[in-house]
Write an enzyme that holds these catalytic residues in place. Sequence first.
Site, PDB file in Angstrom:
ATOM      1  N   LYS A  22     -63.127 -66.529-121.606  1.00 19.96           N
ATOM      2  CA  LYS A  22     -62.283 -65.882-120.580  1.00 19.96           C
ATOM      3  C   LYS A  22     -62.799 -66.239-119.189  1.00 19.96           C
ATOM      4  O   LYS A  22     -62.030 -66.627-118.313  1.00 19.96           O
ATOM      5  CB  LYS A  22     -62.338 -64.369-120.763  1.00 19.96           C
ATOM      6  CG  LYS A  22     -61.809 -63.569-119.579  1.00 19.96           C
ATOM      7  CD  LYS A  22     -61.818 -62.069-119.795  1.00 19.96           C
ATOM      8  CE  LYS A  22     -63.127 -61.447-119.489  1.00 19.96           C
ATOM      9  NZ  LYS A  22     -63.391 -61.182-118.058  1.00 19.96           N
ATOM     10  N   ASN A  23     -64.118 -66.165-119.007  1.00 22.95           N
ATOM     11  CA  ASN A  23     -64.691 -66.332-117.668  1.00 22.95           C
ATOM     12  C   ASN A  23     -64.829 -67.793-117.251  1.00 22.95           C
ATOM     13  O   ASN A  23     -65.319 -68.082-116.166  1.00 22.95           O
ATOM     14  CB  ASN A  23     -66.028 -65.592-117.564  1.00 22.95           C
ATOM     15  CG  ASN A  23     -65.818 -64.088-117.633  1.00 22.95           C
ATOM     16  OD1 ASN A  23     -64.679 -63.608-117.524  1.00 22.95           O
ATOM     17  ND2 ASN A  23     -66.875 -63.346-117.841  1.00 22.95           N
ATOM     18  N   CYS A 117     -63.923 -51.572-109.788  1.00 27.55           N
ATOM     19  CA  CYS A 117     -63.486 -51.271-111.157  1.00 27.55           C
ATOM     20  C   CYS A 117     -64.518 -50.307-111.744  1.00 27.55           C
ATOM     21  O   CYS A 117     -65.431 -49.856-111.060  1.00 27.55           O
ATOM     22  CB  CYS A 117     -63.392 -52.556-111.979  1.00 27.55           C
ATOM     23  SG  CYS A 117     -65.011 -53.269-112.264  1.00 27.55           S
ATOM     24  N   ARG A 122     -67.661 -54.113-106.594  1.00 30.79           N
ATOM     25  CA  ARG A 122     -67.240 -55.519-106.657  1.00 30.79           C
ATOM     26  C   ARG A 122     -66.896 -56.087-105.268  1.00 30.79           C
ATOM     27  O   ARG A 122     -65.753 -56.447-104.996  1.00 30.79           O
ATOM     28  CB  ARG A 122     -66.071 -55.685-107.622  1.00 30.79           C
ATOM     29  CG  ARG A 122     -66.198 -54.968-108.958  1.00 30.79           C
ATOM     30  CD  ARG A 122     -67.320 -55.465-109.846  1.00 30.79           C
ATOM     31  NE  ARG A 122     -67.137 -56.810-110.329  1.00 30.79           N
ATOM     32  CZ  ARG A 122     -66.464 -57.138-111.439  1.00 30.79           C
ATOM     33  NH1 ARG A 122     -65.889 -56.198-112.132  1.00 30.79           N
ATOM     34  NH2 ARG A 122     -66.359 -58.388-111.814  1.00 30.79           N
ATOM     35  N   ASP A 305     -72.918 -58.790-119.348  1.00 34.32           N
ATOM     36  CA  ASP A 305     -71.721 -58.577-120.177  1.00 34.32           C
ATOM     37  C   ASP A 305     -72.070 -58.291-121.631  1.00 34.32           C
ATOM     38  O   ASP A 305     -71.185 -57.993-122.422  1.00 34.32           O
ATOM     39  CB  ASP A 305     -70.790 -59.800-120.112  1.00 34.32           C
ATOM     40  CG  ASP A 305     -70.233 -59.984-118.719  1.00 34.32           C
ATOM     41  OD1 ASP A 305     -69.708 -61.074-118.429  1.00 34.32           O
ATOM     42  OD2 ASP A 305     -70.358 -59.048-117.903  1.00 34.32           O
ATOM     43  N   ARG A 397     -58.402 -57.230-122.829  1.00 36.10           N
ATOM     44  CA  ARG A 397     -58.606 -58.074-121.656  1.00 36.10           C
ATOM     45  C   ARG A 397     -59.576 -59.213-121.954  1.00 36.10           C
ATOM     46  O   ARG A 397     -59.480 -60.275-121.370  1.00 36.10           O
ATOM     47  CB  ARG A 397     -59.152 -57.242-120.484  1.00 36.10           C
ATOM     48  CG  ARG A 397     -58.159 -56.280-119.863  1.00 36.10           C
ATOM     49  CD  ARG A 397     -58.757 -55.664-118.618  1.00 36.10           C
ATOM     50  NE  ARG A 397     -59.419 -56.711-117.871  1.00 36.10           N
ATOM     51  CZ  ARG A 397     -60.576 -56.519-117.217  1.00 36.10           C
ATOM     52  NH1 ARG A 397     -61.146 -55.337-117.205  1.00 36.10           N
ATOM     53  NH2 ARG A 397     -61.150 -57.504-116.556  1.00 36.10           N
TER      54      ARG A 397
HETATM   55  C1  EPZ Z   1     -68.225 -62.543-113.108  1.00 41.86           C
HETATM   56  O1  EPZ Z   1     -67.816 -61.498-112.234  1.00 41.86           O
HETATM   57  C2  EPZ Z   1     -67.612 -62.210-114.458  1.00 41.86           C
HETATM   58  N1  EPZ Z   1     -66.150 -62.189-114.344  1.00 41.86           N
HETATM   59  C3  EPZ Z   1     -68.119 -60.848-114.937  1.00 41.86           C
HETATM   60  O2  EPZ Z   1     -67.589 -60.643-116.244  1.00 41.86           O
HETATM   61  C4  EPZ Z   1     -69.645 -60.912-115.038  1.00 41.86           C
HETATM   62  O3  EPZ Z   1     -70.138 -59.647-115.410  1.00 41.86           O
HETATM   63  C5  EPZ Z   1     -70.232 -61.310-113.667  1.00 41.86           C
HETATM   64  O4  EPZ Z   1     -69.657 -62.574-113.252  1.00 41.86           O
HETATM   65  C6  EPZ Z   1     -71.748 -61.476-113.709  1.00 41.86           C
HETATM   66  O5  EPZ Z   1     -72.093 -62.438-114.654  1.00 41.86           O
HETATM   67  C7  EPZ Z   1     -65.490 -63.372-114.327  1.00 41.86           C
HETATM   68  O6  EPZ Z   1     -66.086 -64.442-114.376  1.00 41.86           O
HETATM   69  C8  EPZ Z   1     -64.002 -63.293-114.255  1.00 41.86           C
HETATM   70  P1  EPZ Z   1     -70.638 -61.668-109.409  1.00 41.86           P
HETATM   71  P2  EPZ Z   1     -68.077 -61.649-110.631  1.00 41.86           P
HETATM   72  O7  EPZ Z   1     -69.904 -62.076-108.200  1.00 41.86           O
HETATM   73  O8  EPZ Z   1     -67.863 -63.042-110.220  1.00 41.86           O
HETATM   74  C9  EPZ Z   1     -72.456 -58.772-106.177  1.00 41.86           C
HETATM   75  C10 EPZ Z   1     -66.626 -59.421-117.983  1.00 41.86           C
HETATM   76  O9  EPZ Z   1     -67.002 -58.418-118.611  1.00 41.86           O
HETATM   77  N2  EPZ Z   1     -71.580 -59.477-105.216  1.00 41.86           N
HETATM   78  O10 EPZ Z   1     -71.672 -62.579-109.998  1.00 41.86           O
HETATM   79  O11 EPZ Z   1     -67.314 -60.578-109.950  1.00 41.86           O
HETATM   80  C11 EPZ Z   1     -71.664 -57.793-107.034  1.00 41.86           C
HETATM   81  O12 EPZ Z   1     -71.552 -56.547-106.394  1.00 41.86           O
HETATM   82  C12 EPZ Z   1     -66.759 -59.485-116.483  1.00 41.86           C
HETATM   83  O13 EPZ Z   1     -66.137 -60.459-118.527  1.00 41.86           O
HETATM   84  C13 EPZ Z   1     -71.736 -59.220-103.856  1.00 41.86           C
HETATM   85  O14 EPZ Z   1     -72.586 -58.431-103.451  1.00 41.86           O
HETATM   86  O15 EPZ Z   1     -69.629 -61.301-110.585  1.00 41.86           O
HETATM   87  C14 EPZ Z   1     -72.473 -57.674-108.288  1.00 41.86           C
HETATM   88  O16 EPZ Z   1     -73.471 -56.698-108.077  1.00 41.86           O
HETATM   89  C15 EPZ Z   1     -67.314 -58.192-115.901  1.00 41.86           C
HETATM   90  N3  EPZ Z   1     -70.917 -59.864-102.982  1.00 41.86           N
HETATM   91  C16 EPZ Z   1     -73.139 -59.039-108.421  1.00 41.86           C
HETATM   92  O17 EPZ Z   1     -72.978 -59.697-107.142  1.00 41.86           O
HETATM   93  C17 EPZ Z   1     -69.952 -60.744-103.389  1.00 41.86           C
HETATM   94  O18 EPZ Z   1     -69.252 -61.317-102.525  1.00 41.86           O
HETATM   95  C18 EPZ Z   1     -72.531 -59.902-109.495  1.00 41.86           C
HETATM   96  O19 EPZ Z   1     -71.252 -60.227-109.110  1.00 41.86           O
HETATM   97  C19 EPZ Z   1     -69.803 -60.972-104.773  1.00 41.86           C
HETATM   98  C20 EPZ Z   1     -70.632 -60.331-105.676  1.00 41.86           C
END
Ligand code: EPZ
Length: 417
Positions: A22-23, A117, A122, A305, A397
Amino acid sequence: MAKIIISQSTPLSGTVRISGAKNSALPILAACLLADSDSILEDIPQLKDVENMYNLLEWIGLKINSEDNGRVQIHSSNLINHDAPYELVNKLRASFLVMGPLLARMGQTRIPLPGGCAIGTRPIDLHLKGFIAMGAKITQGHGYVEASAKKLKGAKIYLDFPSVGATENILMAACLAEGQTVIENAAVEPEIVDLANYLISMGADIKGAGTDTIKIVGVKNLKGCNHTIIPDRIEAGTFMIAAAITKGNIRIENVMPDHLKPVSAKMREIGAEVNEEDTTLVVKGNDKFKPVDIKTLPFPGFPTDMQAQFMALMSIVEGTSIIIETIFENRYMHVSELKRMGANIKIEGRTAVIEGIKKFTGAQVKATDLRAGAALVLAGLAAEGETEIEDAEHIDRGYYKFEKKLMSLGAKIHRID
Ligand code: EPZ
């Protein structure tokens, strides 16, 4: 709302085939906006999140023909809309991944701020930091982010946190920017490498994907191409736990063992048997497991995850296990539901202290997000009595035919829509 009903299962056995990730599918579908010709993608999982991404891309102007076998033809000639409507974006946070491609291809975009969420606020500050560094003008207001740039310019961007989404959004935008972009402290997840491989096949000039420094030299345009999505390492990890929690023995096909190293290592530490055969994992549970601690970290650390699913297993392992969730600030929504099934878990800030109980007892519980829902299914497999999981749509999802795949392994599980 759909319900999933589970009765205590005998040890699972048999073979299950893992679907495409998915990701990986979500950012690669967004990347199709960068091409001015058609792509054919294989192994795209038929998930709710993917369907929502199709709706958004079709609104923007792509023609999408998805087949049951996971093949998707994307016709990308002319894009008509550069904005994303609220009702489409609020169904899928990952919609925000169209921002980089639209900014690069159309020079402007207007996207609703992706809501938070169940697992956290996020934020998107790192995405915007990258676009601003590349010369985009960004304004926010009325719940929308507007961005415009005549032509993005290559820049050196340091990510304060190795954000997966920010790395993907900036990487896609940089492919059509003028000059070189360097992303430092980039995310190194396998899904980043898969996206980069697709972009390189389209004609992008990218070096270092999979390391913390990615260098991109912008090109004039990108051509559509054929690409097969990598298998879903989180779906695979979820089935590894299903084998362990039922003391079963299952073959998990269509995996890339390297993507599961942190999960396999922890499963072995607990006392499960994990054997790697090329693109298959054979996982066997045992009567006696050992309590272990985990700390979620960016790849190649233990994946956030998989945290909820792992907690379900540790809840019935004698002794004390500690989980520290370092990625999301609120990813313990499954704890209160597991406690309804008898789990003994204490949360102190980002730390969960789990005292193993003899067994779960079936109960009525609620899925709060997709991985929490998966964890409750796993607990239900091992619970004495019947477990009823409400809001099962959350699970759809991220898992394609989850209950059918578990049923084929002997699980006593069915769904009421
Ligand atoms: C991706 O989300 C995945 N989703 C998530 O999977 C996964 O948990 C996550 O990466 C971490 O591996 C998809 O790929 C669609 P991040 P993403 O940006 O990109 C902070 C699932 O269950 N952050 O790496 O949103 C944020 O708050 C889902 O399949 C900022 O501070 O994750 C978080 O604490 C859930 N500023 C951390 O980084 C930003 O601009 C990780 O977020 C962006 C993120």
